[in-house]
Design a protein around this motif. Structure first.
Motif, PDB file in Angstrom:
ATOM      1  N   LEU A 589       0.830  -1.197   0.000  1.00 48.94           N
ATOM      2  CA  LEU A 589       0.000   0.000   0.000  1.00 48.94           C
ATOM      3  C   LEU A 589       0.871   1.256   0.000  1.00 48.94           C
ATOM      4  O   LEU A 589       0.566   2.232  -0.695  1.00 48.94           O
ATOM      5  CB  LEU A 589      -0.908  -0.006   1.231  1.00 48.94           C
ATOM      6  CG  LEU A 589      -2.183  -0.820   1.051  1.00 48.94           C
ATOM      7  CD1 LEU A 589      -2.920  -0.951   2.364  1.00 48.94           C
ATOM      8  CD2 LEU A 589      -3.072  -0.180   0.007  1.00 48.94           C
ATOM      9  N   ASN A 592       2.309   1.711  -3.369  1.00 49.58           N
ATOM     10  CA  ASN A 592       1.255   2.201  -4.253  1.00 49.58           C
ATOM     11  C   ASN A 592       1.082   3.710  -4.098  1.00 49.58           C
ATOM     12  O   ASN A 592       1.026   4.454  -5.079  1.00 49.58           O
ATOM     13  CB  ASN A 592      -0.042   1.469  -3.919  1.00 49.58           C
ATOM     14  CG  ASN A 592      -1.235   2.120  -4.565  1.00 49.58           C
ATOM     15  OD1 ASN A 592      -1.794   3.074  -4.035  1.00 49.58           O
ATOM     16  ND2 ASN A 592      -1.608   1.636  -5.733  1.00 49.58           N
ATOM     17  N   THR A 593       1.038   4.172  -2.844  1.00 49.10           N
ATOM     18  CA  THR A 593       0.878   5.603  -2.609  1.00 49.10           C
ATOM     19  C   THR A 593       2.035   6.387  -3.232  1.00 49.10           C
ATOM     20  O   THR A 593       1.863   7.477  -3.762  1.00 49.10           O
ATOM     21  CB  THR A 593       0.856   5.877  -1.090  1.00 49.10           C
ATOM     22  OG1 THR A 593       0.190   4.812  -0.450  1.00 49.10           O
ATOM     23  CG2 THR A 593       0.167   7.178  -0.805  1.00 49.10           C
ATOM     24  N   SER A 596       1.734   6.085  -7.288  1.00 50.00           N
ATOM     25  CA  SER A 596       0.522   6.449  -8.018  1.00 50.00           C
ATOM     26  C   SER A 596       0.594   7.830  -8.682  1.00 50.00           C
ATOM     27  O   SER A 596      -0.028   8.020  -9.720  1.00 50.00           O
ATOM     28  CB  SER A 596      -0.700   6.321  -7.113  1.00 50.00           C
ATOM     29  OG  SER A 596      -0.583   7.192  -6.038  1.00 50.00           O
TER      30      SER A 596
ATOM     31  N   LYS B 104      -7.761  10.281  -7.375  1.00 48.99           N
ATOM     32  CA  LYS B 104      -6.801  10.001  -6.295  1.00 48.99           C
ATOM     33  C   LYS B 104      -6.882   8.518  -5.905  1.00 48.99           C
ATOM     34  O   LYS B 104      -7.957   7.957  -5.770  1.00 48.99           O
ATOM     35  CB  LYS B 104      -7.159  10.874  -5.079  1.00 48.99           C
ATOM     36  CG  LYS B 104      -6.132  10.862  -3.989  1.00 48.99           C
ATOM     37  CD  LYS B 104      -4.851  11.567  -4.431  1.00 48.99           C
ATOM     38  CE  LYS B 104      -3.723  11.244  -3.436  1.00 48.99           C
ATOM     39  NZ  LYS B 104      -2.524  10.792  -4.120  1.00 48.99           N
ATOM     40  N   THR B 105      -5.730   7.895  -5.734  1.00 48.64           N
ATOM     41  CA  THR B 105      -5.713   6.457  -5.490  1.00 48.64           C
ATOM     42  C   THR B 105      -6.089   6.113  -4.054  1.00 48.64           C
ATOM     43  O   THR B 105      -6.224   7.010  -3.224  1.00 48.64           O
ATOM     44  CB  THR B 105      -4.320   5.878  -5.784  1.00 48.64           C
ATOM     45  OG1 THR B 105      -3.377   6.729  -5.159  1.00 48.64           O
ATOM     46  CG2 THR B 105      -4.088   5.796  -7.262  1.00 48.64           C
ATOM     47  N   ILE B 106      -6.238   4.808  -3.808  1.00 50.60           N
ATOM     48  CA  ILE B 106      -6.698   4.350  -2.485  1.00 50.60           C
ATOM     49  C   ILE B 106      -5.742   4.782  -1.379  1.00 50.60           C
ATOM     50  O   ILE B 106      -4.537   4.915  -1.593  1.00 50.60           O
ATOM     51  CB  ILE B 106      -6.833   2.816  -2.434  1.00 50.60           C
ATOM     52  CG1 ILE B 106      -5.620   2.167  -3.096  1.00 50.60           C
ATOM     53  CG2 ILE B 106      -8.120   2.389  -3.037  1.00 50.60           C
ATOM     54  CD1 ILE B 106      -5.425   0.755  -2.691  1.00 50.60           C
ATOM     55  N   GLN B 107      -6.315   4.976  -0.241  1.00 46.51           N
ATOM     56  CA  GLN B 107      -5.524   5.386   0.918  1.00 46.51           C
ATOM     57  C   GLN B 107      -5.373   4.234   1.890  1.00 46.51           C
ATOM     58  O   GLN B 107      -6.171   3.309   1.899  1.00 46.51           O
ATOM     59  CB  GLN B 107      -6.250   6.531   1.624  1.00 46.51           C
ATOM     60  CG  GLN B 107      -6.281   7.819   0.823  1.00 46.51           C
ATOM     61  CD  GLN B 107      -4.900   8.399   0.571  1.00 46.51           C
ATOM     62  OE1 GLN B 107      -4.147   8.592   1.493  1.00 46.51           O
ATOM     63  NE2 GLN B 107      -4.576   8.657  -0.688  1.00 46.51           N
ATOM     64  N   LEU B 108      -4.374   4.292   2.703  1.00 48.29           N
ATOM     65  CA  LEU B 108      -4.205   3.270   3.742  1.00 48.29           C
ATOM     66  C   LEU B 108      -5.284   3.425   4.799  1.00 48.29           C
ATOM     67  O   LEU B 108      -5.574   4.518   5.210  1.00 48.29           O
ATOM     68  CB  LEU B 108      -2.841   3.452   4.397  1.00 48.29           C
ATOM     69  CG  LEU B 108      -1.834   2.345   4.135  1.00 48.29           C
ATOM     70  CD1 LEU B 108      -0.539   2.678   4.863  1.00 48.29           C
ATOM     71  CD2 LEU B 108      -2.345   1.006   4.569  1.00 48.29           C
TER      72      LEU B 108
END
Lengths: 624, 108
Positions: A589, A592-593, A596, B104-108
């Protein structure tokens, strides 16, 4: 004969599949026709096939029908095969015949319910699973049917799923019986490891050849199978799921209690009787469990207010009689009581369901009353079933089946006066609570007016079952009354014969049980015909409340098992192992952040990345 | 007939390729970007032809015909896309056409 056998379970199963796959295209009327029709034809096939089998088969013989190879590995083989003997035939007959009547009744009972189709889909699967269970020639197939009825009972108990309480009852039934199922599957593993087969016949032959009477392995295997039987048949200590199983529609209760699920344990023990004979200690335990259960459940039934809960406890109690009979080696008597019980208990549940339906979902017997004049058909049929349950002498089937068990509990070489005493006290309390139920519901003042009289579809099954509850006993008379032993001559082709040894003549015991039942009836008349001082005091007394709660088993299990598990899971909600997995999940994750923003939609940026990557690859290739 | 060494020939093709690539990277006008791609494809075709000549095989020429076919197809599709994009955005700036990017992409 051979051609008919596979159709007996296949028809309800086919009905289930057709209804499940095309439920949207079928009208309610068609669904009820398919469901009732398939089970009825199964019943017809059972009767035709059974008569044919009895005409041609030699005593002690069985027919095996191989359908196909199911599992075939080097070590382990299981066929999809059905095995017919007289024990199986009796069970098949009761399942399909009583099942068909319950289907017929349900058409009217479920009319207007939004889950009408779903109900019949589940019901058919239930009947099919139970038939697979009793017809299975190996223990694996039996286990498949065993789990099938477990699944269907879960689906049907929680049928009205919008009320969370029903879902809770369904889960409770599922989980408690699953404990028994775990015992059972371990038992199957043990049998397989010992004999390298799960075929019932060959396993039993090898068991009697390899294991001595009372040997350790035989005892353990019998104990494990008993665990499974106790769970499914709701015997002490796993009886707590059954009273809550009343959450389902009444026809379901009738099906679970009379013809299918709870009798699976009785069937299992009878089927594996060789194994239980090899483990006398366990067989004694079966009798003791039965005796204790019939008393515990009987007293609980006496204290209930809910009409269906009385019947639920009564079922536990009557299955206790069957276990008692199995435990003393009276195999035939147990199966006889199973059949008679199926008739009268199905009748009682269906009649109780009709009463509850017509009184606007009123379950409390103290708010009923006076229905004798208002609903005469239901009253007379209920009375017939109740008389049979209370074993009123000579005229009811219940008398002949229960009396046989009581007599053999005393006279069998495995029997004892204590078992008989438990049985006779149980018989007294049975008569007492049965007629308490009848007097409270049907006599006295009218407290709730019924909507209307039941229709034909509900009345016909009640009348048929009422007749059977009275006359079914006439196929098997006690030794000293009439030389008619149709039923035992049937079952003794596949089960061992028990000869009674007692110096006391049988008629003494018959007289005692007859007097006991009549005393129960008269006492109930005295206490419950009209509101009495005793009833008021008893309901609020300590023993009354204790018995009402089912001897506090639920509270005990809640404190002993449920609460520690809940406590442990609350303590353990953030444990170390979870953190490892959270960390592993956090890495991708984070990446990914981080990556992205590179997906920014600019083509030239992408080309740049592509070229840069190509350049890096080229450099690596040149350098290496 | 003067024979130029293969290395020189390939270096020429490589330079042509780099020119095309540079054009692709620095131009913002989509039509110029498409033409740069054509130059890169041609440089590749040229390399095939020169290698084929060097080894006295016709494979390189055959390969060039394939490349021509592909680039013709690519140009027709590309031009059609550019026309549509121009209708939509009223510009030929590649950087302006970034509507396909993620939210905006997924967040934790």
């Amino acid at each position: 004969m051979e051609q008919l056998i596979p159709w007996i379970p296949a028809l309800p199963l086919a009905g289930f599949l057709i209804m499940a796959l095309f439920s949207g295209a079928l009208s309610n009327k068609l669904v009820s026709w398919i469901a009732t029709g398939t089970v009825s034809v199964s019943a017809l096939f059972t009767v035709i096939g059974g008569i044919d089998f009895l005409n041609h088969a030699e005593p002690g013989s069985s027919i095996t029908v191989h359908l196909f190879k199911w599992i075939d590995t080097g070590e382990f083989n299981a066929d999809f095969a059905f095995r017919i003997d007289t024990l199986t035939l009796v069970f098949c007959f009761v399942i399909t015949f009583v099942g068909a009547l319950i289907h017929l009744y349900s058409i009217e009972f479920m009319k207007g319910d939004e889950g009408f189709k779903r109900f019949f889909i589940y019901l058919n699967l239930f009947v099919a699973s139970m038939l697979i269970l009793v017809l299975a020639d190996n223990l694996l197939l039996l286990y498949m049917g065993w789990e099938g009825v477990g699944l269907c009972s879960y689906l049907l108990i929680g049928f009205w799923y919008k009320d969370p309480a029903n879902g809770y009852a369904a889960r409770k039934a599922f989980i408690v019986t699953r404990i028994g199922d775990t015992f059972m599957i371990v038992g199957l593993f043990l049998l397989f490891v010992s004999f390298n087969t799960l075929n019932i016949d060959s396993a039993m032959q090898q068991a009697s050849a390899k294991w001595g009477t009372g040997s350790g392995l035989a005892t353990v295997a019998a104990l494990l199978l008993l665990g499974g039987a106790v769970g499914k048949s709701a015997q002490i200590p796993m009886q707590t799921w059954l009273p809550d199983a009343m959450a389902g529609p009444s026809p379901v209760s009738a099906l679970i209690h009379a013809a299918t699920m709870v009798t699976a344990g009785v069937y299992l023990i009878a089927r594996m009787h060789v194994l239980f004979s090899l483990a006398p200690a366990v067989q004694t335990l079966v009798a003791v469990i039965g005796a204790v259960t019939l008393l515990v459940a009987g007293f609980s039934a006496f204290s209930q207010h809910d009409l269906k809960r009385v019947l639920a406890y009564s079922t536990i109690s009557q299955i206790g009689y069957m276990f008692l009979a199995l435990g003393v080696g009276a195999w035939s008597a147990a199966i006889f009581h199973f059949m008679v019980h199926a008739f009268f208990k199905a009748l009682l549940f269906l009649a109780a369901g009709a009463v509850i339906l017509l009184l606007h979902e009123e379950h409390d017997m103290y708010k009923m009353g006076g229905l004798r004049k208002r609903l005469p058909v239901i009253f007379w049929t209920f009375l017939a079933g109740g008389a049979s349950l209370a074993a009123l002498p000579l005229i009811t089937a219940g008398f002949y089946s229960k009396d046989q068990i009581l007599w053999l509990a005393w006279a069998s070489d495995k029997g004892s006066p204590w078992l008989w005493l438990a049985g006779i006290v149980g018989a007294f309390i049975t008569a007492l609570y049965t007629f308490r139920m009848i007097f409270l519901t049907f006599y006295g003042d009218v407290k709730t007016e019924p909507k209307h009289a039941p229709g034909a579809l509900m009345t016909i099954p009640l009348v048929i079952l009422a007749i059977l509850s009275l006359v079914a006993g006439f196929i098997e008379f006690p030794e000293n009354l009439l030389p008619v032993h149709l039923f035992s001559s049937l079952t003794e082709k596949s089960l061992p014969v028990l000869t009674a040894e007692s110096t006391t003549p049988e008629w003494v015991f018959q007289l005692i049980s007859a007097v006991t039942a009549m005393t129960g009836l008269l006492l109930a008349w005295r206490l419950f015909n009209r509101p009495s001082q005793f009833d008021r005091v008893y309901q609020h007394s300590a023993p009354g409340r204790f018995f009402y709660s089912g001897w506090g088993f639920d509270r005990l299990y809640h404190g002993l098992i449920v609460q520690p598990v809940v406590w442990l899971s609350e303590v353990d909600v953030k444990d170390f192992v979870d953190r490892i997995y959270t960390f592993i999940a956090a890495i991708p994750l984070a990446v990914n952040t981080w990556l992205s923003p590179s997906q920014n939609g600019r083509v030239r940026w992408y080309v740049m990345g592509l070229s840069a990557g190509l350049a890096v690859l080229l450099i690596i290739m040149i350098l290496l | 007939m003067i024979s130029i060494p293969l290395e020189i020939q390939l270096m020429f093709a490589g330079m042509l390729f780099l020119i095309g690539l540079t054009g692709l990277l620095v131009r913002r006008n989509v039509i110029f970007m498409l033409m740069s791609i054509e130059i890169m494809l041609n440089s590749a075709g040229l390399a095939f032809v020169m290698a084929g000549t060097h080894w006295m095989k016709t494979d390189g020429q055959a390969m060039f015909i394939f490349i021509l076919t592909v680039s013709a197809a690519e140009v027709s599709v590309g031009l059609a896309l550019i026309l549509q994009a121009f209708h939509h955005y009223k510009t030929l700036d590649a950087d302006a056409m970034s509507k396909l990017k993620d939210k905006k992409t997924i967040q934790l």
